[in-house]
Enzyme design. Structure first.
Site, PDB file in Angstrom:
ATOM      1  N   HIS A  48       0.833  -1.204   0.000  1.00  0.00           N
ATOM      2  CA  HIS A  48       0.000   0.000   0.000  1.00  0.00           C
ATOM      3  C   HIS A  48       0.867   1.254   0.000  1.00  0.00           C
ATOM      4  O   HIS A  48       0.578   2.244  -0.686  1.00  0.00           O
ATOM      5  CB  HIS A  48      -0.918  -0.020   1.228  1.00  0.00           C
ATOM      6  CG  HIS A  48      -1.669   1.252   1.464  1.00  0.00           C
ATOM      7  ND1 HIS A  48      -1.244   2.202   2.368  1.00  0.00           N
ATOM      8  CD2 HIS A  48      -2.803   1.746   0.896  1.00  0.00           C
ATOM      9  CE1 HIS A  48      -2.097   3.211   2.363  1.00  0.00           C
ATOM     10  NE2 HIS A  48      -3.046   2.970   1.488  1.00  0.00           N
ATOM     11  N   GLU A  81       2.179   1.848  -3.413  1.00  0.00           N
ATOM     12  CA  GLU A  81       1.145   2.437  -4.266  1.00  0.00           C
ATOM     13  C   GLU A  81       1.118   3.958  -4.118  1.00  0.00           C
ATOM     14  O   GLU A  81       1.065   4.700  -5.102  1.00  0.00           O
ATOM     15  CB  GLU A  81      -0.227   1.851  -3.896  1.00  0.00           C
ATOM     16  CG  GLU A  81      -1.398   2.508  -4.617  1.00  0.00           C
ATOM     17  CD  GLU A  81      -2.576   2.739  -3.693  1.00  0.00           C
ATOM     18  OE1 GLU A  81      -3.104   3.876  -3.672  1.00  0.00           O
ATOM     19  OE2 GLU A  81      -3.005   1.790  -3.003  1.00  0.00           O
ATOM     20  N   HIS A  82       1.160   4.434  -2.880  1.00  0.00           N
ATOM     21  CA  HIS A  82       1.168   5.887  -2.640  1.00  0.00           C
ATOM     22  C   HIS A  82       2.378   6.547  -3.299  1.00  0.00           C
ATOM     23  O   HIS A  82       2.262   7.610  -3.925  1.00  0.00           O
ATOM     24  CB  HIS A  82       1.203   6.161  -1.132  1.00  0.00           C
ATOM     25  CG  HIS A  82      -0.145   6.184  -0.493  1.00  0.00           C
ATOM     26  ND1 HIS A  82      -0.577   7.212   0.311  1.00  0.00           N
ATOM     27  CD2 HIS A  82      -1.175   5.300  -0.540  1.00  0.00           C
ATOM     28  CE1 HIS A  82      -1.808   6.967   0.736  1.00  0.00           C
ATOM     29  NE2 HIS A  82      -2.184   5.807   0.244  1.00  0.00           N
ATOM     30  N   GLU A  88      -3.605   7.995   8.245  1.00  0.00           N
ATOM     31  CA  GLU A  88      -4.642   7.150   7.635  1.00  0.00           C
ATOM     32  C   GLU A  88      -4.880   5.901   8.476  1.00  0.00           C
ATOM     33  O   GLU A  88      -6.026   5.465   8.651  1.00  0.00           O
ATOM     34  CB  GLU A  88      -4.211   6.772   6.213  1.00  0.00           C
ATOM     35  CG  GLU A  88      -5.259   6.051   5.408  1.00  0.00           C
ATOM     36  CD  GLU A  88      -4.793   5.703   3.999  1.00  0.00           C
ATOM     37  OE1 GLU A  88      -5.433   4.846   3.364  1.00  0.00           O
ATOM     38  OE2 GLU A  88      -3.774   6.277   3.540  1.00  0.00           O
TER      39      GLU A  88
END
Length: 427
Positions: free
Chosen positions: A69, A72-73, A145
């Site tokens: 993840h 991905e960012h 987040e």
């Protein structure tokens, strides 16, 4: 020139084209007479892939949870400082990305300038740029987040359910990771994961709309490098058949408890075609038991015991489980009511008329989904799991009524059941 294969499902009104580009990238084009072209560029890499090696390497590499993840960012960071979303906006496209247990995907939808937007998509995903500074900056953003997710009762109930279901399997790994785990992510680790999983032989491009295959191949020829294919060996922990824990709970600032019952399916080591059959049968079984139109769903709603009642079955290569849940003032009473109902169904069986109705509804729903402009999402999810979405739709038609009661008896055993609850804060 890449060999282009045509695949047709006449009963579904579907014809699509597939090829493997010289770069190693698998490409699927699903022609649709709609205004929006939609493209999904994905890699077979997600939160569960935290232990791996390339074929020929002696040792496995173990990486921090949440790194897929995180990667991905960071893929939206460009060495020239240009904002990726601004690049897409210039050509009228909406872009996004997501990461799940077994996939990382980058996408856009646009009614014009297809080739220009596809070039941007393929370009930025194949040009990583990680520095100590930009990696450190992201830790604060993703850390925030993570904390927001921990404070969200619905997300926390779901993640806690995975912890209750699975003791050792990577199925219980949080895709986003923890504040502690992402603190160990470095540029070197990101490049290692990128070079392993973003090899084009491990990726796929699925496009729908009015685009043409020659346009797609033209852009691929221009942007994509020819790469040596890799064979990735992934290590997934073995898992016990029974659940990890029977109960797990946490308190939140909510008015009414939220609960999810987990039903662990121990049948994991299935070939793709067998997994597809079980998924189809399990989906129909859960709709029979807990669908919106089931007598039980109506009963618990009208009695006031459970609000927002739902249940579904899901399976993949590393985990398979069902979940049943909603809101209830008394989650334990709801649990007992659901177990009592399941035990009755194990003995009494089901109505064939209800089965035929549910089966037709599931099939019709899948067929309707073929008209979605975002069809590449669904096609890709099945492909990542080594399945074909269109074969799955055909598989639904072959589910037999006489399999429902034995499957119910097999799936719903006490050792496979657990519950995750979000309770209101104690005053």
């Amino acid at each position: 020139m890449s060999e282009i294969k045509t695949v047709e499902y006449k009963d579904l009104g579907i014809k699509y084209y597939t090829t493997v580009h010289k770069s190693g990238l698998e490409i699927t084009l699903i022609p649709k007479d709609i205004s929006e072209n939609y493209a999904l560029f994905s890699t077979r890499y997600g939160g569960a892939d935290n232990c791996f090696k390339l074929d020929g390497e002696a040792d496995f590499t173990r990486v921090p949870d949440g790194i897929a993840h995180y990667l991905e960012h960071k893929m939206f960071e460009n060495e020239d400082g240009v904002d990726t979303f601004a690049r897409f906006a210039k050509y009228g496209a909406n872009a996004n990305a997501f990461t799940s247990d077994n996939i990382t995907a980058y996408l856009f939808g646009a009614t014009q300038n297809f080739k220009e937007n596809l070039e941007i998509l393929l370009d930025y995903v194949t040009h990583p740029y990680f520095t100590p500074e930009n990696v450190a900056k992201e830790q604060g953003i993703i850390g925030q987040e993570i904390k927001m997710g921990e404070d969200n009762p619905h997300r926390a109930v779901y993640q806690n359910l995975k912890t209750a279901l699975y003791k050792d399997s990577q199925a219980n790994v949080s895709v986003i990771g923890t504040v502690e785990s992402i603190s160990h992510i470095t540029p070197e680790l990101l490049y290692s994961c990128y070079n392993t999983f973003y090899n084009l032989s491990n990726m796929m491009l699925v496009v729908s709309g009015r685009a043409a295959m020659d346009e797609i191949l033209e852009v691929c020829d221009k942007v994509l490098p020819v790469q040596q294919p890799v064979k990735i060996i992934r290590s997934y922990n073995s898992e016990q058949p029974q659940v990890n824990m029977k109960r797990i709970s946490k308190e939140f600032e909510i008015a009414k408890p939220i609960f999810r019952i987990g039903v662990k399916d121990p049948e994991l080591a299935l070939a793709a075609d067998e997994r597809m059959k079980r998924n189809a049968a399990g989906t129909i079984l859960y709709q029979l038991l807990f669908g919106e139109t089931s007598p039980f769903s109506v009963e618990v709603y009208e009695s006031g015991l459970i609000n927002d009642f739902h249940g579904y079955y899901d399976s993949g290569k590393i985990c398979a489980y069902g979940t049943i849940g909603g809101e209830s003032d008394d989650p334990e009473a709801a649990y007992d009511k659901i177990v009592e109902y399941i035990e009755k169904k194990k003995k009494d069986g089901f109505s064939q008329a209800d089965f035929e109705r549910i089966k037709k509804a599931e099939y019709a729903g899948m067929v309707r989904s073929l008209d979605s402009p975002h069809l590449p999402n669904s096609v890709t999810f099945y492909k990542i799991d080594d399945l074909d979405m269109f074969d799955y739709i055909e598989c639904l038609k072959n589910v037999k009524f006489e399999d429902m009661q034995p499957l119910c008896r097999e799936m719903f055993k006490d050792e496979y059941l657990c519950m995750s609850v979000a309770y209101p804060m104690k005053k």
